[in-house]
Scaffold this active site. Structure first.
Site, mmCIF file in Angstrom:
data_model
loop_
_atom_site.group_PDB
_atom_site.id
_atom_site.type_symbol
_atom_site.label_atom_id
_atom_site.label_comp_id
_atom_site.label_asym_id
_atom_site.label_seq_id
_atom_site.Cartn_x
_atom_site.Cartn_y
_atom_site.Cartn_z
ATOM 1 N N GLY A 148 -4.362 -4.416 -3.823
ATOM 2 C CA GLY A 148 -5.362 -3.398 -4.139
ATOM 3 C C GLY A 148 -4.610 -2.141 -4.500
ATOM 4 C CG HIS A 149 -1.843 -2.123 -6.990
ATOM 5 N ND1 HIS A 149 -0.960 -2.703 -7.861
ATOM 6 C CD2 HIS A 149 -1.569 -2.675 -5.778
ATOM 7 C CE1 HIS A 149 -0.192 -3.575 -7.203
ATOM 8 N NE2 HIS A 149 -0.559 -3.574 -5.943
ATOM 9 C CG ASP A 167 -1.860 -1.209 1.212
ATOM 10 O OD1 ASP A 167 -2.172 -1.711 0.130
ATOM 11 O OD2 ASP A 167 -2.236 -1.644 2.317
ATOM 12 C CE LYS A 171 2.422 -2.465 -4.332
ATOM 13 N NZ LYS A 171 2.149 -2.113 -2.937
ATOM 14 C CD GLN A 180 0.934 -9.024 -2.556
ATOM 15 O OE1 GLN A 180 1.609 -9.647 -3.355
ATOM 16 N NE2 GLN A 180 -0.342 -8.777 -2.770
ATOM 17 C CE LYS A 200 -1.568 8.154 1.318
ATOM 18 N NZ LYS A 200 -2.448 7.077 1.806
ATOM 19 C CG LEU A 201 6.369 15.343 1.072
ATOM 20 C CD1 LEU A 201 7.447 14.655 1.891
ATOM 21 C CD2 LEU A 201 7.013 16.296 0.067
HETATM 22 P P1 GDP Z 1 -0.692 0.302 -3.534
HETATM 23 O O1 GDP Z 1 -1.292 -0.977 -3.076
HETATM 24 O O2 GDP Z 1 0.761 0.373 -3.282
HETATM 25 O O3 GDP Z 1 -1.030 0.627 -4.955
HETATM 26 O O4 GDP Z 1 -1.338 1.462 -2.640
HETATM 27 P P2 GDP Z 1 -2.894 1.613 -2.248
HETATM 28 O O5 GDP Z 1 -3.632 2.061 -3.439
HETATM 29 O O6 GDP Z 1 -3.378 0.393 -1.554
HETATM 30 O O7 GDP Z 1 -2.804 2.740 -1.142
HETATM 31 C C1 GDP Z 1 -2.246 3.989 -1.406
HETATM 32 C C2 GDP Z 1 -3.286 5.063 -1.134
HETATM 33 O O8 GDP Z 1 -2.658 6.329 -1.115
HETATM 34 C C3 GDP Z 1 -4.351 5.172 -2.197
HETATM 35 O O9 GDP Z 1 -5.553 5.561 -1.606
HETATM 36 C C4 GDP Z 1 -3.825 6.273 -3.125
HETATM 37 O O10 GDP Z 1 -4.871 6.966 -3.818
HETATM 38 C C5 GDP Z 1 -3.171 7.184 -2.135
HETATM 39 N N1 GDP Z 1 -2.010 7.946 -2.622
HETATM 40 C C6 GDP Z 1 -0.999 7.548 -3.424
HETATM 41 N N2 GDP Z 1 -0.072 8.526 -3.545
HETATM 42 C C7 GDP Z 1 -0.515 9.563 -2.815
HETATM 43 C C8 GDP Z 1 0.018 10.855 -2.488
HETATM 44 O O11 GDP Z 1 1.110 11.238 -2.909
HETATM 45 N N3 GDP Z 1 -0.737 11.639 -1.672
HETATM 46 C C9 GDP Z 1 -1.930 11.256 -1.176
HETATM 47 N N4 GDP Z 1 -2.585 12.083 -0.375
HETATM 48 N N5 GDP Z 1 -2.450 10.044 -1.450
HETATM 49 C C10 GDP Z 1 -1.749 9.211 -2.226
HETATM 50 P P1 IMO Z 2 -0.788 -4.247 -2.243
HETATM 51 O O1 IMO Z 2 -0.313 -4.817 -3.556
HETATM 52 C C1 IMO Z 2 -0.996 -4.602 2.093
HETATM 53 C C2 IMO Z 2 -0.912 -8.661 3.775
HETATM 54 C C3 IMO Z 2 -2.175 -9.009 4.534
HETATM 55 C C4 IMO Z 2 -1.601 -9.927 5.589
HETATM 56 C C5 IMO Z 2 -0.519 -10.699 4.814
HETATM 57 C C6 IMO Z 2 -0.979 -12.057 4.294
HETATM 58 O O2 IMO Z 2 -2.065 -3.523 -2.311
HETATM 59 O O3 IMO Z 2 0.304 -3.479 -1.593
HETATM 60 P P2 IMO Z 2 -2.531 -12.738 2.260
HETATM 61 O O4 IMO Z 2 -3.974 -12.452 2.000
HETATM 62 O O5 IMO Z 2 -1.609 -12.277 1.217
HETATM 63 O O6 IMO Z 2 -2.316 -14.183 2.614
HETATM 64 O O7 IMO Z 2 -2.203 -11.927 3.610
HETATM 65 O O8 IMO Z 2 -0.172 -9.871 3.716
HETATM 66 N N1 IMO Z 2 -1.110 -8.172 2.372
HETATM 67 C C7 IMO Z 2 -1.094 -6.891 2.024
HETATM 68 N N2 IMO Z 2 -1.004 -5.763 2.775
HETATM 69 N N3 IMO Z 2 -1.063 -4.500 0.749
HETATM 70 C C8 IMO Z 2 -1.131 -5.615 -0.016
HETATM 71 O O9 IMO Z 2 -1.066 -5.571 -1.357
HETATM 72 C C9 IMO Z 2 -1.190 -6.877 0.624
HETATM 73 N N4 IMO Z 2 -1.280 -8.150 0.176
HETATM 74 C C10 IMO Z 2 -1.209 -8.928 1.265
HETATM 75 O O10 IMO Z 2 -2.777 -7.871 5.086
HETATM 76 O O11 IMO Z 2 -0.950 -9.180 6.582
HETATM 77 MG MG MG Z 3 -2.804 -1.667 -1.814
#
Ligand code: GDP
Ligand code: IMO
Ligand code: MG
Length: 423
Positions: free
Chosen positions: A40-41, A13, A16, A223, A330-331
């Site tokens: 979840g991207h 999270d 990416k 991840q 997220k600076l």
């Molecule tokens: P990922 O799994 O690495 O793709 O990240 P996620 O989408 O799960 O979580 C990142 C969250 O931060 C999402 O809600 C994005 O919309 C948000 N996000 C990403 N970059 C920025 C940023 O520079 N600033 C802010 N405020 N939000 C961001």
């Molecule tokens: P993205 O790609 C954050 C974590 C779960 C749990 C551990 C094992 O969005 O960054 P699993 O369901 O894979 O067997 O769970 O890994 N986990 C993540 N945490 N972002 C993810 O993906 C994750 N994918 C798995 O929360 O701690």
């Molecule tokens: Mg994610």
């Protein structure tokens, strides 16, 4: 030819999806090679807001093809749903999304087993996403998996499923669960299979051709490094590889082809699920990060645990993956913190120690050493030029570079595509 790789450098999270959405503009192919729909991207662009679980985040550009390579675990329902959402939003998926027939498929018993293992572990549970990832991957590595290619021959498929149900149903019954019916599974899974069939194509062949004709390939890691099955905080990890080397097994691209390896890091640290987290903030400051950073999971909606930036973790992530650069996201979330702390290393019994020196239990015992920095107390949201950043934000970023040993290439200052500084 340019192959670039984007890797999460904390516990997932990191943003990416956002970085991929930016980089994909110059890519001919965007490739998922690990994980499954535990990912979840989040993407926010002209088409709207999307949580991508399986479809590569680069699908939004007209010329960019999206590949789900062999290392990805497929969940049919999620995939079909995602395709529908994209098509509804006006994004072309036909002749753009291709899925390797070598992908292993998550079956209904995998999700049930995921839950049963978590229940059995009780207080020590991993906190999985409940998507069946661990059990599906276990079956894959113990030669009990069902691959997408198996669906092309109904007889083979039925035999394989029969064997699996023979064992799995015994377990389910013993644990008081309803047994699964082969016919029911076949009916629904073949209807799913028919829907995704037009997208099935050997991704290795596509990538091999692309490499030979100098195309730009972007690999989208899922991840984060500390969820890696070997090098993460085991057993609080995920099942598939997360490291840069995983691209070879997961997509068939030879490591020597990779030019850029971008580690994505949040300007602070978050984690969903259980496991050690040395810089975790349990009080008000942690809550402030949750609230301002909207730190709730894109897959499960769970509240993310928050803490200060841990440079010791990112230093290790950079080393083991061979990062050529990092992207800080997220600076803007730190805009109204008077003081900002950054962990520069760990102490155990007053002696300096590193992440690699121990396991999860060891990490529970280490004490983070902090450097306290002055906050900038002014908005960075949406800033696109480095020179426009407040002085203290520049100092904070310089400290991140110094402590992790890697140059920053991108600074994300908001969730939208154009809210980014490219250095
Ligand atoms: P990922 O799994 O690495 O793709 O990240 P996620 O989408 O799960 O979580 C990142 C969250 O931060 C999402 O809600 C994005 O919309 C948000 N996000 C990403 N970059 C920025 C940023 O520079 N600033 C802010 N405020 N939000 C961001
Ligand atoms: P993205 O790609 C954050 C974590 C779960 C749990 C551990 C094992 O969005 O960054 P699993 O369901 O894979 O067997 O769970 O890994 N986990 C993540 N945490 N972002 C993810 O993906 C994750 N994918 C798995 O929360 O701690
Ligand atoms: Mg994610």
């Amino acid at each position: 030819m340019a192959v670039s790789l984007v890797i999460g450098s904390q516990w997932g999270d990191e943003g990416k999806g956002k970085i991929i959405d930016v980089l994909a503009e110059k890519s001919d192919y965007v490739v998922r090679y690990n994980g499954g729909n535990n990912a979840g991207h989040t993407i926010i662009n002209n088409y709207g807001k999307f949580a991508m679980h399986l479809v590569p985040s680069g699908i939004f550009y007209k010329k960019t093809k999206a590949l789900i390579a062999n290392g990805v675990l497929l969940d049919f329902e999620t995939l079909i749903n995602e395709i529908e959402v994209l098509e509804k939003a006006g994004i072309k998926v036909k002749d753009k999304l291709f899925i390797s027939p070598r992908c292993n498929v998550i079956m209904p018993y995998h999700k049930i087993l995921d839950r049963l293992y978590e229940e059995a572990k009780g207080k020590s549970k991993t906190g999985t996403t409940g998507r069946g990832i661990g059990p599906a991957y276990s079956d894959k590595v113990s030669y009990n998996g069902i691959r997408l290619s198996d669906f092309f021959d109904k007889k083979t498929f039925s035999e394989k499923l029969k064997t699996q149900l023979l064992l799995k149903n015994k377990i389910l019954k013993a644990l008081g669960e309803k047994e699964l019916n082969q016919r029911d599974i076949e009916k629904i899974y073949f209807s799913y299979f028919n829907k995704i069939k037009p997208h099935i194509k050997e991704t290795y062949t596509i990538l091999s051709k692309a490499l030979k004709s100098d195309k730009n390939i972007l690999l989208e890691g899922a991840q984060g490094v500390f969820l890696d099955n070997d090098w993460g905080t085991y057993p609080f990890v995920t099942a598939t590889t997360v490291l840069s080397g995983g691209i070879n097994a997961g997509s068939g691209i030879a490591p020597r082809n990779v030019k850029n390896i971008t580690g994505v890091v949040k300007a602070y640290t978050t984690r969903v699920g259980a496991g050690p987290f040395p810089t975790e903030l349990n009080g008000k400051t942690g809550e402030k990060l949750v609230e301002q950073g909207k730190e709730f999971g894109a897959t499960t909606g769970r509240k993310r645990r928050c803490g200060w930036f841990d440079a010791e973790l990112v230093r290790f992530a950079a080393e083991i993956n061979g990062f050529t650069e990092i992207a800080v996201t997220k600076l803007d979330i730190l805009d109204n913190f008077k003081k900002i702390k950054l962990c520069t290393g760990y102490l155990l019994d007053n002696k300096k120690t590193g992440y690699e020196d121990g396991d999860s239990n060891f990490l529970l015992k280490v004490k983070p050493v902090y450097k306290t920095m002055e906050g900038w107390l002014s908005p960075t949201k949406g800033i696109k030029k480095y020179k426009d950043l407040p002085q203290n934000a520049k100092k904070y970023l310089a400290e991140i570079e110094r402590q992790t040993g890697v140059k920053i290439k991108y600074i994300s200052t908001g969730e939208k595509r154009d809210e980014i500084i490219n250095l």
